[in-house]
Design an enzyme around this catalytic site. Structure first.
Site, mmCIF file in Angstrom:
data_model
loop_
_atom_site.group_PDB
_atom_site.id
_atom_site.type_symbol
_atom_site.label_atom_id
_atom_site.label_comp_id
_atom_site.label_asym_id
_atom_site.label_seq_id
_atom_site.Cartn_x
_atom_site.Cartn_y
_atom_site.Cartn_z
ATOM 1 C CG HIS A 67 -24.889 21.591 14.996
ATOM 2 N ND1 HIS A 67 -24.185 20.775 16.559
ATOM 3 C CD2 HIS A 67 -25.985 21.978 15.602
ATOM 4 C CE1 HIS A 67 -25.387 21.273 17.298
ATOM 5 N NE2 HIS A 67 -26.111 22.414 17.075
ATOM 6 C CG ASP A 82 -9.450 5.732 46.347
ATOM 7 O OD1 ASP A 82 -8.189 6.912 45.980
ATOM 8 O OD2 ASP A 82 -9.950 5.984 46.803
ATOM 9 C CD GLU A 123 -33.256 30.318 18.725
ATOM 10 O OE1 GLU A 123 -34.407 30.759 18.970
ATOM 11 O OE2 GLU A 123 -32.701 31.352 19.436
ATOM 12 C CG ASP A 124 -29.343 29.095 14.651
ATOM 13 O OD1 ASP A 124 -29.341 30.010 15.422
ATOM 14 O OD2 ASP A 124 -28.721 28.000 14.965
ATOM 15 C CG ASP A 183 -27.395 21.188 20.894
ATOM 16 O OD1 ASP A 183 -26.691 21.699 19.145
ATOM 17 O OD2 ASP A 183 -28.049 22.179 21.203
ATOM 18 C CG HIS A 202 -30.998 20.369 17.103
ATOM 19 N ND1 HIS A 202 -30.224 20.361 16.822
ATOM 20 C CD2 HIS A 202 -29.903 21.917 17.646
ATOM 21 C CE1 HIS A 202 -28.890 20.100 16.524
ATOM 22 N NE2 HIS A 202 -28.966 21.710 17.529
#
Ligand code: MN
Length: 715
Positions: free
Chosen positions: A48, A259, A76-77, A139, A72
C-alpha cells in the site's frame, strides 16, 4: 505489483543521489515497521505505501512527499513514533507524516450535504501544506482501487466519503485524473447496477467514440487553418459519473445523451472578433441546434465567465457541444475553477484570500509544465486557510470559526442560551479553560448550568461577533437593571432626607422638565441615570423641594424611624434597603474600619475604607456615607505581613498564634531570601471584624522572633 526498483527508476530522473538514498531508506524503514502486517487482500501491507509513493513519483512530486508516501501509515498503524521519523528523515517529513496522521483520524459521518463542505474545509485547513493533501489523495486512490476486499457496509461508507470529500478536493487542486478516477470508483460501489450498465454501454461505443473525436478534431483544425485562425482544439470524453449525473439531472436515457464528448476551441489571439469568426465557421460547417447557442462574451456569466457555447449537428448526425474562447478567457475560466476556493460565507472583499487563490492557482498550473519539481515544491509550503479553524460538535458535525475562537464562541454558535449558561468546556474529553483556543479537529463539548450567567470577562476571550454581541447585550441589560434598582434606592433616600414623599416623582409637569433637562425619556431611564452616577439624586429632588422650606423638624425624624437599616451584606446605607454592595479589593474593609461608599457605574456601591487612597481621586458627589450593620457573623479576608528573624519553625509559630483565635488562614507565603536574615511572611486570613484582627495581631506581636506586623491594603 509495484517494486521499490520501479520507484527508484522513476525518481532517478529528477532527484539527487542523496534524495534517492533517502527514499530507499524510507522503504527499508517502512518495510521493517509494517513487517508482518497484511492487507485484507492478503498482500503484505507494504504494498500500500509503495503504491501511494509510486503515484506521487508519477506526479513528479518532491523527495519529502514521496518519502511521506512510504511512511504515511507508520505512526497511525505501527509502533513507529514521530520522534523516530524526525530523527531519521528530518523535520519536513515528520511534519507531513504528522499532518497525514491527523487527517486519517477524521471520519466523515454526517449525512447532511452542507456538512460535506465543512468537512472538506477542515481537511484543507489541516493540510497546512498542500503536499499532505496530495499524499492523502494518492492514499485514497489506492484504497478505492482495492475496496473490493472490504465488507459491504465499509465499502459504502468509504465510497460515500470519497465522492463527497476527496473527489471535490482533487477537483479543486486541478488534479483532474484523480477526480475522475475517484468519482468513477465511488460510483461503482454506491450504485453498482447503474455503474455496470453504463460501463457496458459506454465500452460498446469506445472505439467508435475515439475515432469520432479524432475525426471531428481533425476537421475543425483544418477549417481553422483555412480561415487563418490559430487555435488549439480539444475533444474530451465525459467520464461515467458525469454521464450518469447528466442522465439523472435531465431525466434522460443513455441513448439520449448525445454530447458524450465536448469540443473546445481556444484561440491564440486575444481578439473577440476571432471567436465569432470561429463560431461562424462552425455554424457553416454544421447545422446549429436552435436555442442552444449562448453568447457569454456579450453577456458574461455572473462570475465573469466568458465563452461562446453552441450545439451543432455533427458529421454523423449527432449533437455535439462546442465551446469557443480566447486564451485569456480560457485562463479566466480556469481561474473560475480555483474560485471554488472562495466560500460563500466569506466576505468577497477579503483581498488576502483572492491573493491566496491566485497563488495556489499559479502553483497548480506550474505543476504541469515545471522542469524543476524541487523548486516548485519548495514554494508550496503554505497554509490554505490560515485564518480559520474547524472543530467537531459532539454529533460529529464540523463548525468553522475564526482563528483564536474559544469554547465561548462555540457555545454561542449552538444557541444563545447555551452560551449564557456555559460554565465549562471539554475538548477531546479533557476539561479546558473557557479561554482555550480551539484547534483544528478538536471535538468540543459545552457544559451548561441553568441559572448561570455570562461574565464581562468573557469579552476578553470571545472573538466571533455573534458571541460578543450576545455577551455585551446581556452585560448591558444587567448593568442597566442594577442601575435602575440602585437609582431608585438613592432617589427614595434623597426624597426622605427632604421629608418628601417618593410618589411626588410621578408629578407630570416637574417630571417632564427633568426629562427634558437631562435627555431621558422614561422613569427607568431616569433611575438608571442616577444609578450610573450620571445624574445626582440631589439634583432630581431639588425640583420637588418647595421654594420656602417649612422647617418642620419632626418630618425627617419620622422618616428616619420608618426606615429599617436592613442589609443582608453587612452594610447599611442610612435609609436604603437592599443595595448591592461590593467590598473594594484595594483596601479590603472589615467591620470596625471607617468606611465610605462609592456609587459605581452600574455595579452597585463599592465600600472602601475611609483612609483608602483610591477614594481621594473619586468624584465627591458619588461618595455616600455607609455604616457597618453586622447582623450575623460573616468573615472577611485580610492580608497581613509579619516580618521576623529567620529561624527554623518561624512560620509554624506565627500560624499557630493565628489559629489559636480560631481564625482561618487561607494563604501563607514566606520569603526568606532576605540579606538581613529576616523572613517576610504574608498571610491571608479570614476575620469577623477589626476587633478580632487586632487580637490576632497582638498575639503575633508577642512572639519573640517577630519584628513587625502590618495589615496590607492590597489583596
Ligand atoms: Mn494509507
Amino acid at each position: 505489483m509495484i517494486r521499490i526498483t520501479d520507484i527508484l527508476d522513476r525518481v532517478q530522473a529528477y532527484m539527487t543521489p542523496d534524495e534517492q538514498e533517502l527514499i530507499q531508506k524510507a522503504y527499508v524503514f517502512s518495510a521493517s515497521v509494517h513487517q508482518g502486517q497484511v492487507r485484507l487482500s492478503g498482500e503484505p501491507y507494504l504494498i500500500h505505501p509503495m503504491e501511494v509513493a509510486g503515484m506521487l513519483t508519477d506526479m513528479r512530486l518532491d523527495c519529502s512527499t514521496v518519502v511521506t508516501g512510504l511512511l504515511h501509515d507508520t505512526v497511525e498503524d505501527t509502533l513507529a513514533t514521530p520522534q523516530q521519523i524526525e530523527a531519521a528523515f528530518g523535520k519536513d517529513v515528520a511534519f507531513l507524516v504528522e499532518g497525514l496522521t491527523k487527517i486519517s483520524r477524521i471520519t466523515f459521518s454526517s449525512r447532511e450535504a452542507q456538512q460535506a463542505e465543512n468537512f472538506r474545509k477542515m481537511i484543507l485547513a489541516m493540510s497546512s501544506d498542500i503536499r499532505i493533501l496530495m499524499v492523502r489523495l494518492a492514499d485514497r486512490i489506492h484504497n478505492m482501487r482495492t475496496l473490493q476486499y472490504h465488507p459491504p457496509d465499509k465499502q459504502q461508507r468509504i465510497a460515500r466519503e470519497t465522492l463527497d470529500l476527496y473527489a471535490p478536493l482533487a477537483n479543486r487542486l486541478g488534479i483532474y485524473w484523480m477526480k475522475v478516477e475517484l468519482e468513477d470508483l465511488a460510483f461503482k460501489y454506491l450504485e453498482h447496477n447503474a455503474y455496470n450498465e453504463l460501463n457496458f454501454r459506454v465500452s460498446q461505443k469506445q472505439e467508435k467514440r475515439e475515432h469520432y473525436t479524432e475525426e471531428v478534431t481533425r476537421i475543425i483544425r483544418e477549417e481553422l487553418r483555412k480561415a487563418d485562425l490559430v487555435a488549439e482544439v480539444e475533444g474530451r470524453a465525459k467520464h461515467l459519473w458525469s454521464i450518469h449525473k447528466k442522465m439523472q439531472a435531465q431525466h434522460i436515457e443513455f441513448d439520449e445523451v448525445y454530447d458524450l464528448i465536448a469540443f473546445r476551441i481556444i484561440l491564440a489571439s486575444d481578439t473577440v472578433r476571432e471567436c465569432y469568426a470561429a463560431l461562424s465557421m462552425i455554424h457553416s460547417l454544421w447545422k446549429p441546434v436552435p436555442g442552444r447557442f449562448k453568447d457569454y462574451i456579450a453577456i458574461p456569466k455572473a462570475n465573469n465567465y466568458k465563452s461562446l457555447h453552441t450545439t451543432v449537428i455533427g458529421p454523423y448526425g449527432e449533437r455535439m457541444e462546442v465551446q469557443i474562447r480566447t486564451r485569456a478567457m480560457h485562463e479566466w475560466a480556469e481561474e473560475g475553477i480555483a474560485a471554488h476556493w472562495r466560500y460563500k460565507e466569506r466576505r468577497s472583499t477579503d483581498g488576502g484570500e483572492d491573493e491566496q487563490i491566485k497563488r495556489l492557482r499559479e502553483l497548480l498550473e506550474v505543476q504541469q509544465e515545471v522542469d524543476n519539481p524541487r523548486e516548485y515544491m519548495s514554494t508550496l509550503k503554505m497554509a490554505l486557510f490560515p485564518d480559520e479553524v474547524y472543530v467537531f460538535t459532539p454529533n460529529g458535525d464540523v463548525r468553522a470559526f475564526p482563528k483564536g475562537a474559544t469554547p465561548i464562541d462555540f457555545a454561542y454558535s449552538v444557541h444563545s442560551d447555551v452560551g449564557h449558561t456555559c460554565i465549562g468546556a471539554k475538548v477531546n474529553r479533557n476539561i479546558v479553560p473557557l479561554k482555550y483556543q480551539l484547534q483544528n479537529g478538536d471535538r468540543v463539548e459545552i457544559t451548561t448550568q441553568a441559572g448561570h450567567h455570562p461574565s464581562k470577562d468573557w469579552l476578553k476571550y470571545a472573538v466571533t461577533s455573534r458571541a460578543r454581541s450576545k455577551i455585551k447585550n446581556w452585560v448591558n441589560t444587567e448593568e442597566r437593571n442594577r442601575s435602575i434598582v440602585l437609582g431608585r434606592e438613592l432617589l427614595e433616600k434623597e426624597f426622605r432626607k427632604h421629608g418628601l414623599k417618593f410618589s411626588l416623582l410621578g408629578k407630570p409637569e416637574t417630571l417632564k422638565k427633568i426629562y427634558e433637562e437631562n435627555q431621558v425619556r422614561t422613569q427607568d431611564d431616569l433611575m438608571a441615570a442616577v444609578g450610573y452616577g450620571k445624574l445626582s439624586p440631589k439634583h432630581v429632588v431639588q425640583h420637588f423641594v418647595p421654594e420656602e422650606p417649612k422647617a418642620e423638624e419632626p418630618v425627617p425624624e419620622k422618616a428616619k424611624k420608618k426606615t429599617p437599616e436592613v442589609s443582608t451584606v453587612g452594610i447599611s446605607l442610612t435609609g436604603i434597603e437592599d443595595v448591592m454592595v461590593r467590598y473594594a479589593k484595594c483596601c479590603t474593609p472589615i467591620p470596625g474600619d471607617e468606611i465610605v461608599g462609592y456609587i459605581s457605574r452600574g455595579r452597585g456601591i463599592v465600600v472602601h475604607t475611609s483612609t483608602c487612597s483610591n477614594t481621594r481621586d473619586m468624584e465627591a458627589d458619588r461618595l455616600v456615607d455607609v455604616e457597618w450593620n453586622v447582623k450575623e457573623r460573616h468573615t472577611y479576608p485580610v492580608h497581613i505581613r509579619v516580618v521576623c528573624r529567620d529561624r527554623k519553625g518561624v512560620l509554624a509559630d506565627v500560624s499557630s498564634a493565628i489559629s489559636a483565635h480560631d481564625v482561618n488562614i487561607s494563604n501563607a507565603q514566606v520569603d526568606t531570601n532576605n540579606p538581613d536574615m529576616q523572613a517576610v511572611c504574608d498571610f491571608k486570613i479570614d476575620v469577623n471584624d477589626l476587633n478580632e484582627l487586632n487580637k490576632v495581631v497582638t498575639s503575633i506581636k508577642k512572639l519573640d522572633c517577630v519584628m513587625s506586623v502590618e495589615r496590607l491594603r492590597q489583596l
